[in-house]
Design an enzyme around this catalytic site. Structure first.
Site, PDB file in Angstrom:
ATOM      1  CG  ASP A  28      -1.920   1.129   1.223  1.00  0.00           C
ATOM      2  OD1 ASP A  28      -1.955   1.882   0.235  1.00  0.00           O
ATOM      3  OD2 ASP A  28      -2.661   1.261   2.211  1.00  0.00           O
ATOM      4  CE1 TYR A  33      -5.464   9.179  -5.789  1.00  0.00           C
ATOM      5  CE2 TYR A  33      -7.106  10.804  -5.171  1.00  0.00           C
ATOM      6  CZ  TYR A  33      -6.761   9.644  -5.823  1.00  0.00           C
ATOM      7  OH  TYR A  33      -7.717   8.953  -6.526  1.00  0.00           O
ATOM      8  NE  ARG A  65      -2.950  10.977   6.457  1.00  0.00           N
ATOM      9  CZ  ARG A  65      -2.938   9.790   5.876  1.00  0.00           C
ATOM     10  NH1 ARG A  65      -2.656   8.710   6.597  1.00  0.00           N
ATOM     11  NH2 ARG A  65      -3.190   9.659   4.592  1.00  0.00           N
ATOM     12  CG  ASP A 120      -4.019   3.475  -2.590  1.00  0.00           C
ATOM     13  OD1 ASP A 120      -4.912   2.747  -3.063  1.00  0.00           O
ATOM     14  OD2 ASP A 120      -4.111   4.039  -1.473  1.00  0.00           O
ATOM     15  CD  GLU A 121      -5.440  -0.796  -0.556  1.00  0.00           C
ATOM     16  OE1 GLU A 121      -5.488  -1.953  -0.063  1.00  0.00           O
ATOM     17  OE2 GLU A 121      -6.345   0.041  -0.397  1.00  0.00           O
TER      18      GLU A 121
END
Length: 607
Positions: A28, A33, A65, A120-121
């Site tokens: 992952d 983005y 975050r 993305d995985e």
């Protein structure tokens, strides 16, 4: 369920070794983005960054975050918790798709099955690669790369612990390769099945990896606070489970299969129970090219046709970029609208699709391109489909428009391709070219590939004119050859041999001579037409006089001399014996004998 039962899980799995004989890696990309934007602009690495789509923060980097910026947070709320948040518009997914494809290519270099999950995985089945490494590895000296969910209390007799440790080393190599080549940090999960590999992947996020052993699968699953955490369980199934007081995965582990069968099918009940215990036998399927390529644009409300056309035009430009990257030729186009309906109190989607002509897409320098005229054709198809979906005599309110190419055909360009064969400029030498002094000109061959049959939703009335797969379009070749004079005659070049025709005044004269000599009703011509198949040299004149000694006075000697020898002999025989008694006839003994094969039998006068 206590720890003793959890630890005994390995002995349970040993009953069927294939239950954990696989080695699966799930990779992952961290804050995908945001990382793409940070790689494009390194100045964004050290600042709180949010990727905005409409009025939503779809993702953010880890710096943002720290302030409490979360996924799917409103932009206004994000600025409240992080006033210095830097925003980048992420509505155009082109750069993200490109980055995703690059990661996919890197992972494929290990020659193992790779299955994409979103952009993305990726799942990678390294089982065979691990088996190869085991042949040259000392099993007692295999170290684990990265982190582990829990250390095992004892080695599993089937050898899965060693295989997973080797898998962790492969995962580390993959992540390093991605970072070295593309500058993306990633996290990875390593397990004996896809379910555990995916769920354990973010356990030590970011930029790290975690391995989980089979005996810890059930205990790990029991820590998940919502059944919705299991990838195979969607919103409706979650509602059904919650209605039965099954909220956490631990609740699902404790409920019996019989209870689940009251609300789900027998197979689904068994599968849900297995998933809750960390069991999953789903294989990693090698990802190919997508079955459709589409884009959508959502908005509050659009009620004017011109604005809708502008939206479609912008989508089409972006969609053609994706098609060029994909490389396949689209043969079907779908238009999707989401209507705002006051009666339904909710939006609903409607779509229609149509065939498109493959000839719109031109191969230039190895990539597909579409001319302005081709783009206009596509827009015409789009707006025709729009007009079928919307009654323009009444007000309409749209909140989304979408375009998608839904069917494709591969463009065959190899040496053995039928296209390559058909495009060869193969010429047949003209039998009329007596002195090889002909100037040939021919139209180029038009080859149009046949599109596959449309689905039940296809509106064929909007399609470009296309041939049926069982009735290919007839291709016409027209070649003209100038031979020895100014008059033009049809050339057999680029024609099937069986379809060759003579198209000349001389051949018409021949037909008249043969018919009239039999009827004996022919009157002499006042002025014979000038022969355009002859030469004016002395040698040709001598040949004419010699061959036409027995010709009647009404016969044009120049025309007669241009005829093949066999035809001249036949005409002379008819002239000598008009009643036909002198003409050779076939005897019963020779009737069935094959006639000599001459090129003349392929020439038939135009009628």
């Amino acid at each position: 369920m206590d720890d003793r039962n959890m630890e005994s899980g390995c002995s349970h799995y040993n009953d069927v070794e294939s239950d954990h004989s696989k080695c699966i890696i799930h990779v992952d990309i961290d804050c995908f983005y945001a990382q793409v934007e940070m790689v494009r602009n390194p100045e964004l690495r050290s600042v709180p960054l949010g990727i905005q789509q409409k009025n939503i923060i779809v993702t953010s980097n880890y710096e943002a975050r720290k302030y409490g910026v979360q996924k799917c947070m409103l932009v206004t709320d994000a600025f409240k918790v992080c006033p210095n948040l830097k925003l980048v518009n992420g509505e155009d997914l082109h750069n993200y798709r490109t980055a995703s494809n690059k990661v996919f290519v890197v992972l494929q270099s290990w020659k193992c099955p790779v299955e994409k999950l979103g952009m993305d995985e990726n799942f990678i089945d390294v089982t065979n690669l691990v088996q190869e490494k085991l042949k040259t590895t000392n099993n007692t000296n295999v170290n684990l790369a990265g982190q582990t969910y829990k250390e095992p209390s004892m080695d599993c007799p089937c050898g899965c612990h060693t295989r997973l440790r080797i898998s962790s080393q492969i995962a580390s190599e993959m992540r390093k390769k991605i970072y070295d080549d593309l500058s993306f940090t990633t996290c990875a999960g390593i397990a004996h099945n896809k379910l555990l590999a995916k769920l354990i992947c973010p356990y030590n996020k970011p930029n790290n990896q975690t391995t989980i052993y089979p005996e810890h699968g059930t205990s790990f699953m029991s820590t998940l606070q919502s059944v919705r955490s299991i990838p195979s369980i969607g919103p409706k199934m979650t509602e059904t489970l919650i209605s039965q007081n099954i909220i956490t995965v631990s609740d699902l582990q404790e409920v019996s299969v019989d209870v689940l069968k009251k609300h789900f099918s027998s197979d689904m009940a068994v599968r849900l129970k297995g998933l809750s215990l960390g069991e999953d036998n789903t294989p990693v399927k090698q990802t190919g090219k997508p079955q459709s390529i589409g884009l959508e644009d959502s908005f509050k409300i659009v009620s004017v046709k011109s604005e809708v056309e502008d939206k479609f035009s912008a989508l089409l430009q972006r969609l053609l970029v994706l098609v060029r990257e994909d490389g396949r030729i689209p043969v079907s186009l779908r238009v999707t609208l989401r209507k705002k309906d006051a009666k339904r109190l909710s939006s609903h989607r409607e779509s229609r699709q149509s065939q498109v002509s493959p000839s719109i897409f031109i191969l230039s320098n190895g990539s597909l391109t579409v001319t302005e005229a081709g783009q206009q054709k596509l827009m015409n198809i789009i707006m025709r489909l729009f007009n079928k979906l919307i009654d323009l005599s009444k007000p309409f309110h749209l909140t989304l428009v979408g375009l998608a190419f839904t069917k494709f055909q591969e463009r065959m360009t190899g040496r053995g391709s039928i296209v390559n064969y058909l495009m060869n400029d193969i010429s047949v030498q003209s039998v009329l070219n007596l002195q090889n002094e002909c100037d040939t000109s021919a139209t180029s061959m038009d080859y149009s590939a046949v599109s596959p049959s449309s689905s039940t939703t296809t509106d064929l009335s909007d399609a470009e004119v296309e041939p049926s797969p069982k009735k290919p379009k007839k291709v016409t070749w027209i070649a003209k050859r100038r031979c020895l004079s100014k008059e033009e005659v049809a050339s057999p070049s680029k024609l099937k041999v069986g379809e060759l025709r003579l198209n000349s005044k001389e051949l018409e004269k021949v037909s008249e001579l043969r018919l009239n000599s039999r009827d004996r009703s022919l009157t002499p011509r006042a002025s014979p037409a000038k022969d355009n198949m002859s030469d004016t040299s002395d040698n040709m004149k001598e040949c004419e006089e010699r061959n036409c000694d027995d010709c009647p006075s009404y016969v044009d000697k120049e025309v007669f001399s241009a005829l093949p020898d066999e035809m001249q002999k036949e005409l002379k025989a008819m002239w000598k014996n008009p009643s036909g008694s002198g003409v050779p006839r076939s005897s019963p003994r020779t009737t069935n004998k094959p006639k000599p094969n001459t090129i003349m039998k392929y020439f038939v006068p135009h009628k």
